[in-house]
Scaffold this motif. Structure first.
Motif, short mmCIF file in Angstrom:
data_model
loop_
_atom_site.label_atom_id
_atom_site.label_comp_id
_atom_site.label_asym_id
_atom_site.label_seq_id
_atom_site.Cartn_x
_atom_site.Cartn_y
_atom_site.Cartn_z
N ILE A 262 0.87 -1.17 0.00
CA ILE A 262 0.00 0.00 0.00
C ILE A 262 0.91 1.22 0.00
N LEU A 265 0.73 7.96 -3.59
CA LEU A 265 1.36 8.49 -4.79
C LEU A 265 1.41 10.01 -4.71
N PRO A 281 -3.46 10.09 -4.28
CA PRO A 281 -4.04 8.74 -4.36
C PRO A 281 -3.37 7.78 -3.38
N ILE A 283 -2.92 3.78 -2.99
CA ILE A 283 -3.02 2.58 -3.82
C ILE A 283 -2.74 1.33 -2.99
N GLN A 285 -2.42 -3.03 -3.18
CA GLN A 285 -2.26 -4.19 -4.06
C GLN A 285 -2.44 -5.46 -3.23
#
Length: 286
Positions: A262, A265, A281, A283, A285
């Motif tokens: 995680i 960005l 953002p 993000i 995964q």
């Protein structure tokens, strides 16, 4: 601007504000890429289950969207900002000398904080009800709350900057500035601070963790700041990473063990130290 929302290959789900809320005031959206295994046939809902109820004025602001997938459920939210409750004096309501103003301000504060508390508890009830459907539930979005000293630049970051400034023998003015910020944090932590760091909302947010949900970023990065917002009116703050952590992914069950990474960005779209938004953002995964 409409062409930005015409991306092919995605199913789009929206919940936008409607009367009695101001049109376009707020909203949330989920875009699902077609053809990805495990993401087929998504089903949306803006309603809460488990008997949870939220005042209509908040429900009409387009703040929640639940997407049902075959193996998990995703909930995205835009949590009400308690800035609408206005500031609570750090010295307590007695610090407001004018009695009429004190009564009015305290009533206004308590009224909106009560609405926010209803939101927080109803959302948790909704999440627990979803967990009865599947153990795999994900909650994400702008939670408008900071959990502790790592989550706002006034806390641990400022303390470290102060210690480094002392070691480097920086000017007294810089030390005084940092010390003032440290003192402000101590007062906020003890008595409650600005919106997002009030005692009430922090206590309500911790209920999620006590009820089996994991704060993914803090689990994976227990010593990192992970700021996701910077004051757009003070561009140097973004460059110095003087930020706040307001955006989260919370997961239930064993999902935390499936998270690969995680990250924030922060640099995405930055130009000359300015970002395209006050938020960056976040993000995740799996």
């Amino acid at each position: 601007m409409e062409h930005l929302f015409e991306a092919e290959g995605y199913d789009q789900f929206w919940n936008s504000s409607r009367p009695p809320a101001k049109k376009g005031y707020s909203g949330v959206s989920v875009w699902v890429k077609r053809g990805v295994p495990g993401l087929s046939n998504p089903r949306e809902s803006t309603q809460l289950i488990g008997g949870a109820t939220i005042p209509e004025i908040l429900m009409s602001e387009g703040r929640i969207l639940t997407i049902y997938f075959e193996g998990f459920i995703l909930v995205t939210v835009y949590v009400p900002n308690t800035d609408r409750a206005k500031m609570r004096p750090v010295g307590g309501w007695d610090a407001v000398r004018d009695q009429e103003q004190r009564v009015l301000r305290e009533a206004e504060y308590n009224n909106y904080m009560g609405l926010r508390s209803q939101w927080d508890r109803a959302l948790l009830q909704h999440m627990k009800a979803l967990r009865e459907i599947t153990p795999n539930v994900i909650l994400c979005g702008d939670m408008n709350v900071m959990r502790g000293p790592l989550d706002l630049y006034h806390g641990i970051m400022t303390t470290k900057k102060y210690e480094a400034a002392v070691a480097d023998g920086l000017a007294k003015g810089r030390l005084t500035e940092l010390q003032k910020r440290m003192n402000e944090y101590q007062l906020m932590d003890q008595h409650g601070g600005f919106a997002g760091f009030r005692l009430e909302e922090r206590a309500e947010f911790e209920r999620f963790m006590r009820n089996g949900f994991d704060d993914v970023y803090r689990v994976l990065y227990p010593d990192s700041y992970g700021f996701t917002l910077w004051n757009p009116k003070l561009p140097p703050y973004r460059k110095a990473n003087n930020g706040l952590r307001l955006d989260y992914f919370l997961v239930s069950g064993d999902l935390i063990n499936t998270v690969r990474n995680i990250r924030v960005l922060k640099e995405l779209g930055e130009r000359d130290g300015k970002g395209p938004s006050d938020h960056a953002p976040l993000i995740i995964q799996f």
